[in-house]
Scaffold this active site. Structure first.
Site, PDB file in Angstrom:
ATOM      1  N   ASP A  63      48.523 -31.634   6.598  1.00 15.94           N
ATOM      2  CA  ASP A  63      47.687 -30.445   6.540  1.00 15.94           C
ATOM      3  C   ASP A  63      46.454 -30.799   7.372  1.00 15.94           C
ATOM      4  OD1 ASP A  63      46.429 -28.086   6.060  1.00 15.94           O
ATOM      5  OD2 ASP A  63      46.751 -28.085   3.902  1.00 15.94           O
TER       6      ASP A  63
HETATM    7  C1  BGC Z   1      45.642 -25.012   5.246  1.00 16.31           C
HETATM    8  C2  BGC Z   1      47.033 -24.914   5.842  1.00 16.31           C
HETATM    9  C3  BGC Z   1      46.942 -24.366   7.238  1.00 16.31           C
HETATM   10  C4  BGC Z   1      46.032 -25.254   8.059  1.00 16.31           C
HETATM   11  C5  BGC Z   1      45.873 -24.791   9.495  1.00 16.31           C
HETATM   12  C6  BGC Z   1      44.680 -25.749   6.146  1.00 16.31           C
HETATM   13  O1  BGC Z   1      43.386 -25.613   5.685  1.00 16.31           O
HETATM   14  O2  BGC Z   1      45.706 -25.650   3.997  1.00 16.31           O
HETATM   15  O3  BGC Z   1      47.850 -24.108   5.053  1.00 16.31           O
HETATM   16  O4  BGC Z   1      48.214 -24.276   7.811  1.00 16.31           O
HETATM   17  O5  BGC Z   1      44.748 -25.262   7.474  1.00 16.31           O
HETATM   18  O6  BGC Z   1      45.141 -23.637   9.556  1.00 16.31           O
END
Ligand code: BGC
Length: 766
Positions: free
Chosen positions: A229
């Site tokens: 993530d």
């Molecule tokens: C989120 C993810 C997301 C990523 C990219 C993170 O803060 O938890 O679900 O895909 O950001 O935007």
């Protein structure tokens, strides 16, 4: 295009290999031009594209994209084909925008209704979540675009999401949490998995070899890559060794250099890096090869799909006196700011720029031949009651045949990044509904929210339609359902509690400053309410229709099955009403003789069917070992115990009028080795050792009974005999060692050891 990835790797420098293990920037992977390795774009996800027009430029604009209902909504359709069609449309938009991997679906379990991201997640039930997630993946990937199933794993809250240590017992971890990812990975063949920010049992997900290697790569055979993530990396080299391939986004050259350094110093075996690069290249080339140059999609077609998806996902929670569907000639008071300014998507990384917006008021006004008026009812921002707005709404409502109030949760109440602290809607919404319902008996409430809310006004509203966050067509879809163009067919994928204190994780959510203990164990969602005999506001699986369905019969094709076989269950359902409609037929398995702690029943099958008035259909479900199994931590695998199981079918978890039974015979062994503490009942359930165990236990029982008789006589208390009889009924739960000594059969230690060795021989356990 044919190419040999291994040959490419052989030509790469360590620096080039390490460079592929982190992104180029926020949304792209790095290229290695001299070897023809392209860069690909990854972007959010899950229910629409949030793509910046220039992925390398953080200040560039987000391109317009179709906003489909968010996960909580889509899953409420319980319609595999529908979510797959939405996935397919998302895949098309990725193709049109040159995106290689869509960051979704998000399949974390809804452990508490307070989790700020529940609007994106699919269900409290791992089977349902896994099935719907699988079809989302199949849809997107059917277009030659990858998915990233997220956030692996046990990421069930936003509070302290970057650091919290989730403490969860091994059985629960397998049965509830990673299970939800299993279908998307195994059946859906998801190209990528996104690991979560949090720790699980003391290890960050980004370097958790139990999760990334043992479960994902070894048990499930995942052939793709794991990416972090955004910013979830902790120790780069440890992560790589644990099974993490791609770090996102790029944070500078240091982490790649750490990998190079570790290879050079011998700390990291270069083969580990090579294996990671092989996976990375496989995914990168798959995305590059899957590109359809010049692809364009039709915005109107996608909008129409968004409208169908939203309408088929809405859940009719209540419909007293068949108030819905509305008749065109009724005059309607349309109340609530959400009727003109819809709340249609969640806050955070999934927030997209829709291609267009449907406001419910416009569509109701077009359908209401009897006339429609509008009153705002509450301020769009803030919680405070606005008396003037309420007065205006009450006056409007009193003069019409029906009031339809659009209410729910404003964006400031729920979002990625924080959890709710209560279940309440804004006071301004609750007060509005109470006051309107007091003057207008025909009051309908249409809710826009990502997760359950308390409904103190429920007694006053004749009908309640749960619209979740229905995407850009939520307004037209609501009108479709209100006027019966679409017969509602959504069902709850989560339990709606009466109050927060009633929820399973209440005592342990969101935990302390460093850890959260999943104290409710397996008892998440309906598993908890049923075991505790707690009556929720609305149960899991609930959802009404404008027609009625009769559950007529259930049949099984065999009364006994080995756990290597499957049993086919056939359920007959008839539409007994006047309208065509869709029903979600649910099948639950209830163990009757389990020796381990288990939920009363668990969802193991569902099918959405469409029936004309009077028509009936037979729905078949094939159940295999997994449908009956629990996760046995001793053998580290699923185990279906020998015994009787009930198969229950009905329209919701709280209503299962049909029941059949099947006896399962296990062919497995629930332990690694027979030891002096293996219990009689365990051996009695295995054909090869059943006879021995039964006899050995009975011999011990005889000894005990004689002892009981002796005590009874010496104490002159004949009641002791009965007491001893009650005690010996527990004998089967004693270990083999109880065969030795005075209290058992008097077996010597030497004989005991020999017997154990003989039993292991019989079972082939060495
Ligand atoms: C989120 C993810 C997301 C990523 C990219 C993170 O803060 O938890 O679900 O895909 O950001 O935007």
């Amino acid at each position: 295009m044919e190419r040999n990835v291994k040959t490419i790797i052989a030509q790469m420098t360590v620096e080039e290999k390490a460079s592929l293990c982190s992104g180029l920037n926020m949304w792209q992977t790095k290229a290695v031009e001299r070897l023809g390795i392209p860069s690909i774009v990854v972007t959010d996800g899950p229910h629409g594209l949030r793509k910046q027009s220039n992925p390398g430029d953080m200040s560039s604009k987000t391109v317009p994209a179709t906003c489909f209902p968010s996960g909580a909504g889509l899953a409420s359709s319980w319609d595999r084909e529908l979510i797959e069609a939405v996935g397919n449309a998302l895949g098309e938009e990725c193709q049109a925008e040159d995106v290689g991997v869509l960051l979704g679906p998000a399949v974390n379990i809804k452990r508490s209704p307070l989790c700020g991201r529940n609007f994106e997640y699919l269900s409290e039930d791992p089977y349902l979540s896994s099935e719907m997630g699988t079809h989302h993946v199949l849809g997107v990937q059917g277009q030659g675009v990858g998915t990233s199933v997220k956030h692996f794993a046990a990421n069930n809250q936003e509070t302290l999401r970057n650091s919290i240590n989730t403490i969860v017992d091994e059985r629960t971890l397998h049965e509830i949490y990673p299970s939800s990812f299993e279908g998307p990975v195994v059946k859906g063949d998801a190209w990528t998995v996104m690991c979560a920010y949090n720790q699980v049992n003391g290890e960050f997900c980004s370097e958790n070899s139990e999760l990334l290697t043992k479960v994902l790569k070894e048990r499930w055979g995942h052939g793709g890559i794991v990416m972090t993530d955004w910013g979830a990396i902790n120790a780069r080299v440890k992560g790589l060794e644990a099974g993490l391939e791609l770090e996102m986004p790029y944070v500078g050259p240091e982490h790649d250099a750490m990998i190079v350094g570790a290879v050079r110093s011998g700390e990291l075996d270069e083969a580990v890096l090579d294996a990671a690069v092989e996976r990375l290249l496989t995914v990168i080339f798959k995305a590059a090869d899957g590109k359809k140059a010049g692809f364009a999609y039709d915005r109107d077609t996608h909008h129409a799909l968004a409208r169908r998806a939203a309408a088929d996902s809405m859940v009719l929670l209540k419909n007293e006196d068949a108030l819905l569907p509305l008749a065109a000639e009724q005059s309607v008071a349309v109340i609530g700011a959400f009727a003109k300014t819809p709340r249609y998507q969640g806050g955070g990384s999934s927030h997209i720029s829709p291609t267009r917006m449907d406001a419910a008021f416009d569509f109701i006004a077009a359908a209401a031949a009897g006339g429609a008026g509008y009153a705002q009812g509450y301020p769009l921002k803030g919680d405070a009651v606005d008396e003037a707005l309420i007065e205006e709404a009450v006056t409007l409502a009193a003069g019409k045949d029906v009031a339809v109030i659009f209410a729910g949760l404003p964006e400031s109440f729920e979002s990625e990044g924080f959890d709710r602290e209560h279940l309440d809607m804004p006071a301004s919404h609750n007060e509005l509904i109470r006051r309107v319902a007091a003057v207008q008996p025909n009051t309908v409430v249409v809710l826009s929210n990502g997760a359950p809310v308390a409904m103190p006004w429920l007694g006053g509203a004749k009908a309640v339609l749960e619209g979740y966050l229905g995407g850009q067509a939520t307004g037209s879809a609501a009108a479709d359902v209100l006027y019966g163009q679409v017969n509602p067919s959504g069902k709850l994928t989560e339990t709606f509690p009466v109050r927060l204190e009633q929820t399973p994780a209440y005592l342990n959510f969101p935990g302390g400053k460093s850890e959260v203990f999943y104290g409710e164990g397996l008892f998440v969602g309906y598993r908890y309410y049923e075991a505790k005999k707690e009556k929720p506001l609305f149960p899991f699986g609930h959802g009404l229709s404008y027609t009625t369905f009769a559950y007529e019969s259930i049949a099984v094709d065999k009364a006994h099955m080995k756990d290597t076989e499957t049993v086919t269950v056939t359920v007959t359902v008839r539409n007994t009403g006047e309208r065509a409609g869709k029903e979600v037929v649910q099948l639950y398995v209830k163990p009757l003789d389990s020796t381990v702690v288990r939920p009363l029943k668990e969802l193991k099958g569902f099918r959405k069917i469409s029936l004309q008035p009077g028509e009936s259909a037979q729905v078949t479900f094939a159940l295999d070992k997994r449908s009956f199994a629990y996760f046995n931590t001793e053998i580290g695998d699923w185990f279906a115990e020998t015994g009787a199981y009930e198969l229950l079918s009905g329209p919701s978890s709280a209503e299962t009028p049909l029941a059949a039974a099947v006896n399962v015979v296990s062919t497995g062994i629930p332990f690694r080795k027979v030891t002096r503490n293996t219990k009689f009942y365990e051996l009695m359930a295995i054909p090869e050792t059943a006879e021995f165990a039964e006899k050995a236990m009975n011999d011990s029982v005889e000894g005990l009974k004689q002892m009981g008789a002796m005590f009874a006589e010496s104490m002159g208390d004949s009641g002791l005999v009965e007491l001893f009889e009650a005690v010996v009924r527990m004998k089967k739960f004693d270990g083999l060692r109880s065969m030795s000594g005075l209290m058992g059969g008097g077996m010597t230690e030497e004989k005991l050891e020999a017997t154990i060795a003989e039993l292991n021989g019989k079972l082939g356990l060495g």
